[in-house]
Design a protein around this motif. Structure first.
Motif, mmCIF file in Angstrom:
data_model
loop_
_atom_site.group_PDB
_atom_site.id
_atom_site.type_symbol
_atom_site.label_atom_id
_atom_site.label_comp_id
_atom_site.label_asym_id
_atom_site.label_seq_id
_atom_site.Cartn_x
_atom_site.Cartn_y
_atom_site.Cartn_z
ATOM 1 N N LEU A 24 0.824 -1.207 0.000
ATOM 2 C CA LEU A 24 0.000 0.000 0.000
ATOM 3 C C LEU A 24 0.860 1.260 0.000
ATOM 4 N N ALA A 25 1.982 1.222 0.711
ATOM 5 C CA ALA A 25 2.874 2.378 0.755
ATOM 6 C C ALA A 25 3.376 2.731 -0.644
ATOM 7 N N LEU A 26 3.786 1.729 -1.413
ATOM 8 C CA LEU A 26 4.268 1.990 -2.776
ATOM 9 C C LEU A 26 3.126 2.398 -3.697
ATOM 10 N N HIS A 198 3.547 10.802 -9.761
ATOM 11 C CA HIS A 198 4.951 11.057 -10.077
ATOM 12 C C HIS A 198 5.687 9.798 -10.522
ATOM 13 N N ALA A 199 5.166 8.605 -10.179
ATOM 14 C CA ALA A 199 5.876 7.361 -10.505
ATOM 15 C C ALA A 199 4.881 6.234 -10.774
ATOM 16 N N PRO A 200 4.304 6.196 -11.983
ATOM 17 C CA PRO A 200 3.367 5.110 -12.300
ATOM 18 C C PRO A 200 3.970 3.718 -12.122
ATOM 19 N N ILE A 205 4.010 -1.556 -9.032
ATOM 20 C CA ILE A 205 4.693 -2.465 -8.111
ATOM 21 C C ILE A 205 3.871 -2.615 -6.821
ATOM 22 N N GLY A 206 3.353 -1.504 -6.313
ATOM 23 C CA GLY A 206 2.545 -1.564 -5.104
ATOM 24 C C GLY A 206 1.264 -2.354 -5.314
ATOM 25 N N ALA A 207 0.607 -2.143 -6.455
ATOM 26 C CA ALA A 207 -0.617 -2.886 -6.758
ATOM 27 C C ALA A 207 -0.336 -4.375 -6.881
ATOM 28 N N ALA A 208 0.788 -4.726 -7.488
ATOM 29 C CA ALA A 208 1.154 -6.135 -7.628
ATOM 30 C C ALA A 208 1.363 -6.779 -6.259
ATOM 31 N N ALA A 258 -5.752 3.349 -22.774
ATOM 32 C CA ALA A 258 -5.791 2.608 -21.512
ATOM 33 C C ALA A 258 -4.476 2.859 -20.790
ATOM 34 N N SER A 259 -4.545 3.340 -19.549
ATOM 35 C CA SER A 259 -3.335 3.693 -18.802
ATOM 36 C C SER A 259 -2.908 2.582 -17.853
ATOM 37 N N LEU A 260 -1.629 2.580 -17.519
ATOM 38 C CA LEU A 260 -1.115 1.616 -16.540
ATOM 39 C C LEU A 260 -1.748 1.854 -15.174
#
Length: 395
Positions: A24-26, A198-200, A205-208, A258-260
């Protein structure tokens, strides 16, 4: 004690903690401006530490104590500091201390989810004071009502069939989502609402990590190493994958691309939506829930942001709140729960959460500032509040 069950819940406990730290933090950190990313890390990490201590002292006893008996409002304080709990104490087939630890990770992530509503403008002292009180006075009682044998469990106020909430559609996602919405309204919008993530890559990575950790969240809620846990894990994955695709497709239809960030936000929408139903449905139902969730939650984002003009910064209510409510209703749609219990539970917990959250915001605001000053907000919370920054050059 069952060795297989114990081994699985030890793993599941680690997976659920992994959802907050670092998942969640990422996920949240990548969505904010570069000058605020460390403040998001600080908020989620500090919440994890504080909730752990408070769960030991009061939270577990309020949620799972037996002082109140069946149909009660709270569990009492007889299990403060795990009083009477030893390595040999059992909760079902598990050591009770392991059940305590597993539930502690839920008590960590629920207030941490709310962080997404107030990033980039909140006072750090307020975050800790509000989160601690909210977990004890809002989250823990709701846990008792539904999971701890309290008033909404089987035989409670809704009759023989109580509220069905396998892993937290009401307990976690509705409470966190509504609290986030109330906080966003009370806090007001950011000075600049148009800054892109700022960092998609960090968001992905956080969602994964959240996706992987959710196997412990839902699969572990079976509290056993059996086919039920395997099915909960499987339907969780199917819903997440399907919602990711429908969110991205709906984005492509509406905006041409479609966005990341959209794809992975759809993942979280699918995970939140299947959570309450994951112990009651099969793969086909999970496919349906995920397919609808990807579009439903995306439209909820548009309504909250553009229709109501509420700056729920990282769409906590639209994704978690709406997803959890939708999944809870789908349990009744698929005939696995009673309509009166599902809707009644949503309504009672919804009103309770809104009232408690609003009162706590006002009380905490009298003790420590709710919002940082304008200069701090413009310059970023990282340097101004914590004396650090994530990058040599900030966006």
């Amino acid at each position: 004690m069952n060795g297989a069950d114990t081994a699985w819940i030890i793993v599941a406990t680690a997976l659920v903690l992994f959802m907050t730290l670092p998942g969640l933090a990422l996920f949240y950190g990548g969505l904010v401006r570069a000058r605020n990313v460390l403040s998001v890390f600080m908020q989620t990490y500090a919440i994890a530490c504080l909730m752990s201590v408070l769960w030991l002292v009061f939270g577990y006893s309020i949620a799972f104590g037996s002082d109140g008996g069946a149909g009660s409002l709270w569990g009492g304080l007889s299990k403060m500091f795990l009083s009477g709990v030893t390595a040999d104490s059992l909760s079902g087939t598990l050591p009770e201390v392991l059940f305590f630890a597993f539930q502690m990770t839920f008590a960590i992530i629920t207030p941490a989810l709310i962080v997404g509503a107030y990033v980039e403008r909140i006072g750090f002292g307020f975050v800790l004071l509000f989160s601690g009180l909210w977990m004890l006075l809002c989250y823990a009682p709701v846990v008792h009502w539904i999971w701890g044998g309290g008033m909404m469990a089987d035989g409670g106020i809704f009759g023989e069939i109580g509220v069905r909430d396998f892993a937290g559609g009401i307990v976690v996602h509705e409470t966190a989502g509504l609290a986030a919405l109330v906080l966003a309204v009370c806090l007001g919008a950011r000075k600049n609402r148009t800054t892109p993530p700022h960092a998609p890559w960090m968001v992905m990575i956080g969602a994964a990590m959240l996706w992987v950790g959710w196997f412990g969240f839902n699969g572990g809620s079976q509290l056993a190493a059996d086919g039920g846990a395997a099915m909960a894990l499987t339907v969780t994955h199917i819903s997440a994958a399907t919602a990711s695709l429908t969110w991205a497709l709906w984005e492509r239809i509406k905006y041409g691309k479609a966005s990341l960030v959209g794809l992975v936000t759809g993942t979280i929408a699918g995970l939140a939506s299947i959570t309450p139903a994951s112990g009651f449905v099969g793969p086909v139902e999970a496919l349906i829930i995920g397919a609808i969730a990807g579009i439903l939650c995306q439209e909820a984002v548009n309504v909250i942001r553009n229709g109501l003009k509420i700056d729920d910064t990282l769409d906590v209510f639209a994704v978690h709140g709406v997803g959890g409510i939708f999944g809870t209703i789908m349990i009744a749609v698929f005939g696995q729960g009673a309509w009166v219990a599902q809707l009644g539970g949503l309504a009672i917990v919804g009103v309770f959460t809104v009232v408690v959250t609003f009162v706590l915001i006002k009380l905490c605001g009298l003790i420590t500032p709710l919002r940082v000053d304008e200069e701090t907000e413009v310059n970023g919370l990282d340097l101004a509040v914590h004396g650090e920054r994530a990058y040599d050059s900030a966006s």
